[in-house]
Each structure stands twice: as structure tokens, then as C-alpha cells.
Design a protein around this motif. Structure first.
Motif, PDB file in Angstrom:
ATOM      1  N   MET A  22       0.832  -1.190   0.000  1.00  0.00           N
ATOM      2  CA  MET A  22       0.000   0.000   0.000  1.00  0.00           C
ATOM      3  C   MET A  22       0.873   1.248   0.000  1.00  0.00           C
ATOM      4  O   MET A  22       0.664   2.148  -0.791  1.00  0.00           O
ATOM      5  N   LEU A  23       1.864   1.299   0.911  1.00  0.00           N
ATOM      6  CA  LEU A  23       2.737   2.467   1.010  1.00  0.00           C
ATOM      7  C   LEU A  23       3.440   2.731  -0.312  1.00  0.00           C
ATOM      8  O   LEU A  23       3.482   3.870  -0.790  1.00  0.00           O
ATOM      9  N   SER A  24       3.965   1.684  -0.925  1.00  0.00           N
ATOM     10  CA  SER A  24       4.727   1.877  -2.159  1.00  0.00           C
ATOM     11  C   SER A  24       3.866   2.493  -3.260  1.00  0.00           C
ATOM     12  O   SER A  24       4.292   3.422  -3.949  1.00  0.00           O
ATOM     13  N   GLN A  25       2.644   1.988  -3.402  1.00  0.00           N
ATOM     14  CA  GLN A  25       1.744   2.507  -4.441  1.00  0.00           C
ATOM     15  C   GLN A  25       1.333   3.941  -4.153  1.00  0.00           C
ATOM     16  O   GLN A  25       1.319   4.791  -5.047  1.00  0.00           O
ATOM     17  N   ARG A  26       1.017   4.223  -2.916  1.00  0.00           N
ATOM     18  CA  ARG A  26       0.559   5.571  -2.574  1.00  0.00           C
ATOM     19  C   ARG A  26       1.696   6.583  -2.634  1.00  0.00           C
ATOM     20  O   ARG A  26       1.479   7.725  -3.019  1.00  0.00           O
ATOM     21  N   LEU A  27       2.882   6.159  -2.278  1.00  0.00           N
ATOM     22  CA  LEU A  27       4.035   7.053  -2.388  1.00  0.00           C
ATOM     23  C   LEU A  27       4.256   7.443  -3.843  1.00  0.00           C
ATOM     24  O   LEU A  27       4.438   8.619  -4.168  1.00  0.00           O
ATOM     25  N   ARG A  28       4.212   6.477  -4.752  1.00  0.00           N
ATOM     26  CA  ARG A  28       4.392   6.743  -6.177  1.00  0.00           C
ATOM     27  C   ARG A  28       3.269   7.652  -6.692  1.00  0.00           C
ATOM     28  O   ARG A  28       3.509   8.617  -7.422  1.00  0.00           O
ATOM     29  N   THR A  29       2.032   7.352  -6.289  1.00  0.00           N
ATOM     30  CA  THR A  29       0.881   8.157  -6.721  1.00  0.00           C
ATOM     31  C   THR A  29       1.033   9.612  -6.275  1.00  0.00           C
ATOM     32  O   THR A  29       0.837  10.536  -7.070  1.00  0.00           O
ATOM     33  N   ALA A  30       1.399   9.804  -5.015  1.00  0.00           N
ATOM     34  CA  ALA A  30       1.543  11.169  -4.485  1.00  0.00           C
ATOM     35  C   ALA A  30       2.704  11.890  -5.157  1.00  0.00           C
ATOM     36  O   ALA A  30       2.603  13.081  -5.472  1.00  0.00           O
ATOM     37  N   ARG A  31       3.801  11.183  -5.374  1.00  0.00           N
ATOM     38  CA  ARG A  31       4.966  11.812  -6.033  1.00  0.00           C
ATOM     39  C   ARG A  31       4.586  12.284  -7.427  1.00  0.00           C
ATOM     40  O   ARG A  31       4.854  13.425  -7.806  1.00  0.00           O
ATOM     41  N   LYS A  32       3.927  11.418  -8.182  1.00  0.00           N
ATOM     42  CA  LYS A  32       3.543  11.787  -9.552  1.00  0.00           C
ATOM     43  C   LYS A  32       2.500  12.899  -9.554  1.00  0.00           C
ATOM     44  O   LYS A  32       2.538  13.786 -10.403  1.00  0.00           O
ATOM     45  N   ALA A  33       1.576  12.850  -8.605  1.00  0.00           N
ATOM     46  CA  ALA A  33       0.551  13.899  -8.528  1.00  0.00           C
ATOM     47  C   ALA A  33       1.176  15.259  -8.237  1.00  0.00           C
ATOM     48  O   ALA A  33       0.640  16.289  -8.631  1.00  0.00           O
ATOM     49  N   ASN A  67      13.496   2.222  -3.899  1.00  0.00           N
ATOM     50  CA  ASN A  67      13.287   1.071  -3.011  1.00  0.00           C
ATOM     51  C   ASN A  67      11.970   1.185  -2.253  1.00  0.00           C
ATOM     52  O   ASN A  67      11.257   0.197  -2.079  1.00  0.00           O
ATOM     53  N   TYR A  68      11.625   2.388  -1.807  1.00  0.00           N
ATOM     54  CA  TYR A  68      10.341   2.582  -1.134  1.00  0.00           C
ATOM     55  C   TYR A  68       9.186   2.300  -2.095  1.00  0.00           C
ATOM     56  O   TYR A  68       8.236   1.611  -1.747  1.00  0.00           O
ATOM     57  N   GLU A  69       9.279   2.827  -3.314  1.00  0.00           N
ATOM     58  CA  GLU A  69       8.192   2.685  -4.284  1.00  0.00           C
ATOM     59  C   GLU A  69       8.067   1.258  -4.821  1.00  0.00           C
ATOM     60  O   GLU A  69       6.999   0.872  -5.282  1.00  0.00           O
ATOM     61  N   ASN A  70       9.136   0.500  -4.786  1.00  0.00           N
ATOM     62  CA  ASN A  70       9.094  -0.882  -5.274  1.00  0.00           C
ATOM     63  C   ASN A  70       8.967  -1.886  -4.139  1.00  0.00           C
ATOM     64  O   ASN A  70       9.133  -3.082  -4.345  1.00  0.00           O
ATOM     65  N   ASN A  71       8.682  -1.382  -2.944  1.00  0.00           N
ATOM     66  CA  ASN A  71       8.435  -2.207  -1.777  1.00  0.00           C
ATOM     67  C   ASN A  71       9.636  -3.069  -1.383  1.00  0.00           C
ATOM     68  O   ASN A  71       9.485  -4.154  -0.848  1.00  0.00           O
ATOM     69  N   HIS A  72      10.854  -2.573  -1.674  1.00  0.00           N
ATOM     70  CA  HIS A  72      12.068  -3.273  -1.274  1.00  0.00           C
ATOM     71  C   HIS A  72      12.496  -2.860   0.123  1.00  0.00           C
ATOM     72  O   HIS A  72      13.235  -3.581   0.783  1.00  0.00           O
ATOM     73  N   SER A  73      12.054  -1.688   0.565  1.00  0.00           N
ATOM     74  CA  SER A  73      12.342  -1.223   1.918  1.00  0.00           C
ATOM     75  C   SER A  73      11.233  -0.274   2.358  1.00  0.00           C
ATOM     76  O   SER A  73      10.448   0.195   1.537  1.00  0.00           O
ATOM     77  N   THR A  74      11.199  -0.018   3.637  1.00  0.00           N
ATOM     78  CA  THR A  74      10.175   0.848   4.221  1.00  0.00           C
ATOM     79  C   THR A  74      10.858   2.035   4.883  1.00  0.00           C
ATOM     80  O   THR A  74      11.848   1.850   5.599  1.00  0.00           O
ATOM     81  N   PRO A  75      10.335   3.231   4.675  1.00  0.00           N
ATOM     82  CA  PRO A  75      10.982   4.397   5.301  1.00  0.00           C
ATOM     83  C   PRO A  75      10.799   4.380   6.812  1.00  0.00           C
ATOM     84  O   PRO A  75       9.749   3.965   7.312  1.00  0.00           O
ATOM     85  N   PRO A  76      11.820   4.843   7.541  1.00  0.00           N
ATOM     86  CA  PRO A  76      11.646   4.999   8.990  1.00  0.00           C
ATOM     87  C   PRO A  76      10.614   6.091   9.266  1.00  0.00           C
ATOM     88  O   PRO A  76      10.265   6.877   8.384  1.00  0.00           O
ATOM     89  N   ASN A  77      10.132   6.134  10.496  1.00  0.00           N
ATOM     90  CA  ASN A  77       9.050   7.062  10.849  1.00  0.00           C
ATOM     91  C   ASN A  77       9.365   8.516  10.526  1.00  0.00           C
ATOM     92  O   ASN A  77       8.510   9.232   9.991  1.00  0.00           O
ATOM     93  N   ASP A  78      10.573   8.968  10.830  1.00  0.00           N
ATOM     94  CA  ASP A  78      10.884  10.371  10.568  1.00  0.00           C
ATOM     95  C   ASP A  78      10.904  10.656   9.064  1.00  0.00           C
ATOM     96  O   ASP A  78      10.468  11.712   8.617  1.00  0.00           O
ATOM     97  N   THR A  81       0.455  10.899   6.832  1.00  0.00           N
ATOM     98  CA  THR A  81       1.127   9.604   6.977  1.00  0.00           C
ATOM     99  C   THR A  81       0.092   8.481   6.998  1.00  0.00           C
ATOM    100  O   THR A  81       0.350   7.392   6.484  1.00  0.00           O
ATOM    101  N   ASP A  82      -1.076   8.740   7.573  1.00  0.00           N
ATOM    102  CA  ASP A  82      -2.131   7.717   7.578  1.00  0.00           C
ATOM    103  C   ASP A  82      -2.541   7.350   6.157  1.00  0.00           C
ATOM    104  O   ASP A  82      -2.791   6.182   5.861  1.00  0.00           O
ATOM    105  N   TRP A  83      -2.627   8.336   5.279  1.00  0.00           N
ATOM    106  CA  TRP A  83      -2.977   8.037   3.887  1.00  0.00           C
ATOM    107  C   TRP A  83      -1.870   7.216   3.228  1.00  0.00           C
ATOM    108  O   TRP A  83      -2.146   6.232   2.547  1.00  0.00           O
ATOM    109  N   LEU A  84      -0.612   7.621   3.437  1.00  0.00           N
ATOM    110  CA  LEU A  84       0.492   6.869   2.846  1.00  0.00           C
ATOM    111  C   LEU A  84       0.495   5.417   3.315  1.00  0.00           C
ATOM    112  O   LEU A  84       0.778   4.494   2.540  1.00  0.00           O
ATOM    113  N   LEU A  85       0.154   5.202   4.590  1.00  0.00           N
ATOM    114  CA  LEU A  85       0.168   3.852   5.152  1.00  0.00           C
ATOM    115  C   LEU A  85      -1.098   3.060   4.855  1.00  0.00           C
ATOM    116  O   LEU A  85      -1.192   1.881   5.182  1.00  0.00           O
TER     117      LEU A  85
END
Length: 150
Positions: free
Chosen positions: A1-12, A33-44, A57-61
Motif C-alpha cells: 500500500m505504502l509503495s503505491q501511494r508514495l508513487r501516486t503522491a509523487r507523480k501527482a 526502493n520505497y516505491e518498489n516495496n524493497h524497503s520501508t521508510p523509517p518514521n521520521d 502519513t495515515d494516507w500513505l500507510l
């Protein structure tokens, strides 16, 4: 979910992975790596990404479907430039100038032919699975074509 939403928000927001990486002080590879779900960003980093992308952050998650801030392009100075300024930026790059030289003056039929040739060329490159550490410049591509088609 995070990877897809991160890519969507970046492109938007009209950002490339590299541009987003610059905004959050990381690398393009990390964003990839975040967008391809290879890693997850730390909270900060997650908070920083949400701030830059104007979402929660709730939307991204995936905890909510409400992004809180509409997904619209960032109000950059880039977005306020005229078409002439954007074209001039492309012409100032020697590779882009070489590519665009004559295109704007071409007839519609010639433009269609150029686009068809470009799509065919891209298919050929994909078929060969060419992998370079950096994309070749337009000059390098045309020089290679000249060598292969005397």
C-alpha cells in the motif's frame, strides 16, 4: 500500500524520484526502493515524505482513504513558467537541441514519422535489454546509429 501511494503522491506532485529524493535529503535509489516495496521508510522519513507530498502519513500507510490535502501538483516556480521558457530550457541542453532541431518546423506527417521511429527505436533498445549505469545521450545514440547505418 505504502509503495503505491508514495508513487501516486509523487507523480501527482509532478516530481521525479530524483527530485523527491533531493527534497527529503536522500538518494533516488532509496525512493525507488520505497516505491518498489524493497524497503520501508523509517518514521521520521515517512513524516518528511508526507509533508513534502502534501498528504498524511495515515494516507500513505493506507489507514485512511482521505489524503487530507488534495493530490495536486506542487506550486513550484517551474509550473508558472511559460511554454516558451520550458522550450528554451530544452533547447539550452545540447542533446535536446539536437533532437528538437527541425521538429517544430516539421509537417504533421513528418512529426508522425519521427514519433513512429522513436517508438520503434525504444522497442529495439528494450528488446536488447540494454542496461547502462547512465542513459546514453542523444548524441551517443545518433553516433551509434550512424555507425550501424552508413
Amino acid at each position: 500500500m505504502l509503495s503505491q501511494r508514495l508513487r501516486t503522491a509523487r507523480k501527482a506532485n509532478g516530481l521525479t524520484q530524483e527530485e523527491l529524493a533531493e527534497h527529503v535529503c536522500t538518494t533516488k535509489g532509496t525512493i525507488s526502493n520505497y516505491e518498489n516495496n524493497h524497503s520501508t521508510p523509517p518514521n521520521d522519513m515517512l513524516r518528511h515524505l508526507a509533508d513534502i507530498l502534501n498528504v498524511t502519513t495515515d494516507w500513505l500507510l493506507g489507514r485512511t482513504d482521505e489524503a487530507a490535502t488534495p493530490l495536486t501538483r506542487r506550486d513550484d516556480t517551474r509550473d508558472n513558467r511559460s511554454l516558451d521558457e520550458l522550450l528554451q530550457e530544452k533547447i539550452d541542453d545540447p542533446d535536446d537541441y539536437y533532437f528538437l532541431d527541425g521538429y517544430l518546423d516539421a509537417s504533421e506527417e513528418e512529426k508522425k514519422e519521427i514519433r513512429r521511429y522513436w517508438y520503434d527505436l525504444k522497442k529495439q533498445w528494450r528488446g536488447r535489454q540494454v542496461k547502462e549505469s547512465r542513459p546514453p545521450s542523444l548524441f551517443e545514440i545518433t553516433e551509434n546509429l550512424k555507425k550501424n547505418n552508413p
